[in-house]
Design a protein around this motif. Structure first.
Motif, PDB file in Angstrom:
ATOM      1  N   ARG A 158       0.744  -1.323   0.078  1.00 38.76           N
ATOM      2  CA  ARG A 158      -0.120  -0.101   0.030  1.00 38.76           C
ATOM      3  C   ARG A 158       0.770   1.142   0.158  1.00 38.76           C
ATOM      4  O   ARG A 158       0.601   2.203  -0.620  1.00 38.76           O
ATOM      5  CB  ARG A 158      -1.069   0.018   1.351  1.00 38.76           C
ATOM      6  CG  ARG A 158      -2.003  -0.940   0.954  1.00 38.76           C
ATOM      7  CD  ARG A 158      -3.089  -0.704   2.330  1.00 38.76           C
ATOM      8  NE  ARG A 158      -2.692  -0.504   3.452  1.00 38.76           N
ATOM      9  CZ  ARG A 158      -2.545  -1.833   4.318  1.00 38.76           C
ATOM     10  NH1 ARG A 158      -2.773  -2.934   3.618  1.00 38.76           N
ATOM     11  NH2 ARG A 158      -2.103  -1.890   5.517  1.00 38.76           N
ATOM     12  N   LEU A 159       2.019   1.093   0.726  1.00 38.29           N
ATOM     13  CA  LEU A 159       3.043   2.413   0.640  1.00 38.29           C
ATOM     14  C   LEU A 159       3.940   2.345  -0.624  1.00 38.29           C
ATOM     15  O   LEU A 159       4.585   3.479  -0.777  1.00 38.29           O
ATOM     16  CB  LEU A 159       4.017   2.056   1.739  1.00 38.29           C
ATOM     17  CG  LEU A 159       3.192   2.325   3.188  1.00 38.29           C
ATOM     18  CD1 LEU A 159       3.991   1.694   4.398  1.00 38.29           C
ATOM     19  CD2 LEU A 159       2.810   3.826   3.251  1.00 38.29           C
ATOM     20  N   GLY A 160       3.489   1.637  -1.482  1.00 38.73           N
ATOM     21  CA  GLY A 160       4.190   1.528  -2.785  1.00 38.73           C
ATOM     22  C   GLY A 160       5.549   0.789  -3.077  1.00 38.73           C
ATOM     23  O   GLY A 160       6.310   1.130  -3.776  1.00 38.73           O
ATOM     24  N   PHE A 161       5.902  -0.027  -1.978  1.00 34.95           N
ATOM     25  CA  PHE A 161       7.196  -0.812  -2.034  1.00 34.95           C
ATOM     26  C   PHE A 161       7.005  -1.765  -3.032  1.00 34.95           C
ATOM     27  O   PHE A 161       5.794  -2.389  -3.231  1.00 34.95           O
ATOM     28  CB  PHE A 161       7.451  -1.444  -0.629  1.00 34.95           C
ATOM     29  CG  PHE A 161       7.986  -0.401   0.190  1.00 34.95           C
ATOM     30  CD1 PHE A 161       9.496  -0.629   0.713  1.00 34.95           C
ATOM     31  CD2 PHE A 161       7.247   0.476   0.952  1.00 34.95           C
ATOM     32  CE1 PHE A 161      10.176   0.488   1.627  1.00 34.95           C
ATOM     33  CE2 PHE A 161       8.018   1.394   1.829  1.00 34.95           C
ATOM     34  CZ  PHE A 161       9.224   1.560   2.114  1.00 34.95           C
ATOM     35  N   GLU A 162       7.935  -2.203  -3.675  1.00 33.05           N
ATOM     36  CA  GLU A 162       8.083  -3.215  -4.970  1.00 33.05           C
ATOM     37  C   GLU A 162       8.899  -4.191  -4.343  1.00 33.05           C
ATOM     38  O   GLU A 162       9.789  -4.167  -3.964  1.00 33.05           O
ATOM     39  CB  GLU A 162       8.555  -2.622  -6.272  1.00 33.05           C
ATOM     40  CG  GLU A 162       7.513  -1.382  -6.600  1.00 33.05           C
ATOM     41  CD  GLU A 162       7.984  -0.751  -7.961  1.00 33.05           C
ATOM     42  OE1 GLU A 162       8.564  -1.701  -8.733  1.00 33.05           O
ATOM     43  OE2 GLU A 162       7.703   0.296  -8.235  1.00 33.05           O
ATOM     44  N   ARG A 163       8.274  -5.601  -4.880  1.00 32.61           N
ATOM     45  CA  ARG A 163       9.119  -6.533  -4.544  1.00 32.61           C
ATOM     46  C   ARG A 163      10.289  -6.762  -5.309  1.00 32.61           C
ATOM     47  O   ARG A 163      10.148  -6.666  -6.571  1.00 32.61           O
ATOM     48  CB  ARG A 163       8.197  -7.752  -4.524  1.00 32.61           C
ATOM     49  CG  ARG A 163       8.773  -9.264  -4.358  1.00 32.61           C
ATOM     50  CD  ARG A 163       7.963 -10.567  -4.463  1.00 32.61           C
ATOM     51  NE  ARG A 163       8.665 -11.511  -4.419  1.00 32.61           N
ATOM     52  CZ  ARG A 163       8.316 -12.941  -3.650  1.00 32.61           C
ATOM     53  NH1 ARG A 163       7.089 -13.056  -3.489  1.00 32.61           N
ATOM     54  NH2 ARG A 163       9.179 -13.644  -3.795  1.00 32.61           N
ATOM     55  N   GLU A 164      11.363  -6.914  -4.742  1.00 35.38           N
ATOM     56  CA  GLU A 164      12.571  -7.134  -5.624  1.00 35.38           C
ATOM     57  C   GLU A 164      13.246  -8.398  -5.484  1.00 35.38           C
ATOM     58  O   GLU A 164      14.285  -8.674  -6.057  1.00 35.38           O
ATOM     59  CB  GLU A 164      13.687  -5.956  -5.310  1.00 35.38           C
ATOM     60  CG  GLU A 164      13.124  -4.498  -5.390  1.00 35.38           C
ATOM     61  CD  GLU A 164      14.062  -3.574  -5.424  1.00 35.38           C
ATOM     62  OE1 GLU A 164      14.082  -2.757  -6.107  1.00 35.38           O
ATOM     63  OE2 GLU A 164      14.904  -3.583  -4.597  1.00 35.38           O
ATOM     64  N   GLY A 165      12.868  -9.275  -4.468  1.00 32.33           N
ATOM     65  CA  GLY A 165      13.550 -10.656  -4.358  1.00 32.33           C
ATOM     66  C   GLY A 165      13.074 -11.427  -3.075  1.00 32.33           C
ATOM     67  O   GLY A 165      12.308 -10.999  -2.558  1.00 32.33           O
TER      68      GLY A 165
END
Length: 195
Positions: A158-165
């Protein structure tokens, strides 16, 4: 000292339901009370804590180190307080702050059991992330969570963090090596700090 900030920054932010501010040496009793009240609740999500985490005397020494890191600009430890600033509702820290060609840090947080499910951590982190981006010039904020911690994963999304690994056996949590989902929030409007 050369290359270091000379004083602890004085940061106090307000949201609709909270006061967010950097910890200082007078917060030992408050932090000890927060961790004592929430010890069992936080246990599955945190490193093993020794008894000193629940006593003001243990926090006195810890706060001395934190104050020094805040002076140097290498970490920022915030407490989330009720509007009257009587009770600690949660904590949020931005650690391992690096500048130079990286301008990044790690985010960690916890919210007391009493305050769960009310959107308070999202409210707090929106304000704190904005501060870290605009005032501390963080281009990248990284936050990692255990795959079974669905609420934390949803909050970061919801805060805009994107999964990277995905990291196997990443952190020693509650006495066991735990896998973590790696996420990051990149501020695309970043501009270099003024000199």
């Amino acid at each position: 000292m050369f290359g270091y900030k000379s004083a602890v920054p004085k940061v106090r932010l307000t949201t609709d339901r909270m006061v967010l501010r950097l910890v200082h040496d007078r917060d030992a009793h408050r932090l000890a009370e927060y961790y004592a009240e929430n010890r069992a609740f936080l246990k599955p999500w945190e490193p093993v804590r020794d008894e000193s985490h629940c006593y003001p005397s243990g926090w006195q020494a810890r706060l001395g180190l934190i104050t020094e890191m805040q002076k140097q600009g290498s970490a920022y430890y915030f407490i989330l307080l009720d509007p009257d600033e009587n009770r600690v509702m949660g904590v949020a820290n931005f650690s391992n702050v690096l500048r130079g060609s990286f301008h990044a840090c790690f985010l960690g947080y916890s919210l007391g059991q009493e305050w769960q499910g009310k959107g308070l951590m999202q409210e707090a982190l929106q304000s704190l992330i904005r501060y870290m981006q605009r005032q501390q010039k963080m281009h990248r904020i990284m936050a990692n969570y255990m795959p079974h911690n669905k609420r934390s994963g949803q909050l970061l999304e919801r805060l805009g963090f994107e999964r990277e690994g995905y990291a196997k056996d990443y952190l020693l949590i509650d006495g066991k090596w735990q896998d973590h989902v790696l996420t990051a929030l990149t501020w695309h409007e970043w501009t270099p700090p003024s000199r």
